[in-house]
Design an enzyme around this catalytic site. Structure first.
Site, mmCIF file in Angstrom:
data_model
loop_
_atom_site.group_PDB
_atom_site.id
_atom_site.type_symbol
_atom_site.label_atom_id
_atom_site.label_comp_id
_atom_site.label_asym_id
_atom_site.label_seq_id
_atom_site.Cartn_x
_atom_site.Cartn_y
_atom_site.Cartn_z
ATOM 1 C CD GLU A 38 72.376 17.888 101.411
ATOM 2 O OE1 GLU A 38 72.246 16.654 100.927
ATOM 3 O OE2 GLU A 38 71.812 18.929 101.108
ATOM 4 C CB CYS A 92 71.690 14.058 100.098
ATOM 5 S SG CYS A 92 72.411 15.141 98.905
#
Length: 525
Positions: A261, A298
């Site tokens: 990620e 994120c």
């Protein structure tokens, strides 16, 4: 008096072998070093010991019953809760995140919750997805990978994404893969306290020695070199694109799956009807989402696309007033603050205009002014790569489009993202534009939202915390959501004409476990 803490190798807390250096954590609120706890920078000797222990643990853990795995995960969750006061206090000191509600009432319960969900999935075997073709005599299911998961934890979630307690950890253990946890150096004491709980649970339950190991810091080349070793079967990573791509290059070269990620600006498109009816309320919602956790999520809304005009001008003014009025929150470390400042300068150099903020905040701690920048839709389309630079903090770029075609052009210029949001009016006035934008945005993002900021990521079996590159390294996988997340640390195993008693219990005639299986095209128990 300072204490040099040990590392967790082969089931023992032991002094690091010939550490190359030491380090201490910093309180980001004050900018001062946190005295007392000193941690080693591990040498190749530590790394070699960890890899050897992981190689021995892998077959033993693979043979461990799911019920034992579940007992460990549940006990670990219990121990974290029993030690919550100490954990929350240390995490607050090392990250600057507030104890309430962030650490104590949100992130720690999320962490223990996902550990318990992983325990349930281990017993239910839902991640194994058994398939039986009785006519051909072929059966298959997902089984553990034949090696360890090397997990790199991020700085922005000291509990929920920590290499020793987060989603990657829970998934790998549920899949019966040993974990080598490379915890983040921004919160080493938080990680050590959690690792002590994990080690206690593993010892009491009787997990194989070496199932869980912890290192704090090492030379970058040593980190990459671990991926090459046969003991490592997969990599889990949450962090920057530059670091993730280096890991991916090595993992690809050696044929190891790397679940990364990395980067996402999480575009939010506000359609004309919605903006006209709800601009002021949306400005407040946007401010809350963008500055929550000092923007260090994120899924932070780093790109907002609006139809140019008076309603957009009112939205920008309302949002800028809120951004400018609020004192910036604490960033996790000096590197994060400096990286954020560099990203804003990159956006400015590409033509973005600063509406508010745009500078380091004068404070002893690590802060950066809450920042809004603007560009036109034409500017964004002309230099979309630069203008999608991720600014990891309380910063957002607003893109003002002259018409619907320009909005679609912005969608088409997007890289892969974790999330994409469309705000549209309930009156139906935005339906035609929505129908144009949504299909194009759908293939650019892992999670599509309507009339909701993207910041929250629920631990749900239906969640996708993934997306097309460069949001992640592979669009099929999610780092959040069980049982799907567990399958990342599995391999598909097929059995052809194998005698029934030699098959895994999940595939045997009569379904002795009573689990869901796909038999001759039908899901059945």
């Amino acid at each position: 008096m300072s204490t040099l803490h040990p590392v967790l190798i082969a089931g023992q807390w032991r002094a690091a072998e010939a550490p190359t250096a030491t380090f201490t954590a910093t309180n980001p609120t004050t900018g001062q070093i946190l005295d007392g706890d000193v941690y080693p920078v591990s040498s190749k000797a530590d790394v070699d010991l960890v890899l050897a222990a992981a190689a021995q643990a892998a077959p033993a853990l693979r043979a461990t019953s799911p019920e034992t795995i579940a007992a460990f995960l549940n006990l670990y969750a219990d121990l974290l809760e029993a030690n919550r006061e100490a954990l929350v206090a240390v995490a607050h000191a090392e990250t600057g995140f507030p104890t309430e509600p962030r650490l104590n009432s949100v992130e720690l319960p999320r962490t223990t919750g996902q550990l318990r969900q992983a325990a349930q999935a281990a017993i239910a075997r839902s991640w194994t997805r058994p398939v039986i073709d009785t006519k051909a005599g072929i059966r298959s299911l997902h089984e553990p990978l034949g090696g360890a998961a090397l997990v790199f934890g991020p700085n922005n979630f000291p509990f929920a994404f920590n290499a020793i307690s987060g989603g990657d950890f829970a998934a790998a253990i549920a899949a019966r893969c040993p974990v080598i946890a490379k915890v983040h150096t921004s919160h080493p004491t938080t990680s050590r306290l959690m690792a002590e709980c994990a080690h206690q649970a593993a010892t009491e339950i009787g997990l194989p020695v070496g199932s869980i190991q912890v290192l704090y810091r090492m030379d970058h080349k040593l980190s990459l070199g671990m991926i090459e070793n046969p003991a490592v079967a997969a990599v889990g990573f949450t962090g920057s694109r530059s670091a993730g791509m280096q890991l991916k290059e090595v993992a690809d070269r050696y044929g190891k799956p790397a679940y990364l990620e990395m980067s996402s600006v999480n575009p939010v498109f506000v359609l004309p009807g919605y903006l006209e009816a709800n601009g002021e309320a949306l400005a407040a919602e946007f401010f809350t989402s963008c500055t929550m956790g000092t923007g260090q999520f994120c899924t932070n809304p780093g790109l907002v696309v609006l139809p140019a005009g008076s309603y957009a001008e009112a939205f920008v003014a309302a949002a800028a007033a809120k951004f400018a009025e609020a004192k910036p929150g604490v960033l996790l470390n000096k590197g994060g603050r400096d990286g954020l400042a560099e990203a804003v300068e990159t956006l400015k150099a590409a033509g973005a205009k600063v509406v508010c903020g745009g500078e380091v905040f004068d404070d002893p701690g690590f802060r950066y002014a809450n920042t809004i920048l603007t560009v036109t839709g034409a500017q964004f389309i002309a230099d979309s790569e630069t203008l999608q630079t991720e600014a990891f903090g309380p910063v957002s770029l607003l893109v003002l489009c002259e018409n619907d075609e320009e909005m679609l052009g912005v969608v088409n210029a997007l890289e892969g993202n974790l999330t994409g949001t469309l705000y549209s009016s309930d009156s139906g006035t935005d339906e035609a534009l929505y129908a144009t934008l949504a299909p194009a945005l759908r293939v650019k993002v892992g999670r599509l939202l309507n009339n909701k900021m993207p910041t929250g990521v629920a631990v749900s079996p239906a969640m996708n915390h993934g997306g097309p590159f460069p949001a992640t390294g592979h669009p099929y996988f999610s780092s959040v959501g069980i049982p799907h997340g567990i399958s990342r640390f599995s391999m598909l195993c097929s059995y052809d004409n194998v005698t029934n008693h030699r098959l895994p219990a999940e595939l045997q005639d009569g379904n002795p476990l009573g689990i869901w299986r796909l038999v001759d095209g039908d899901w059945t128990k």
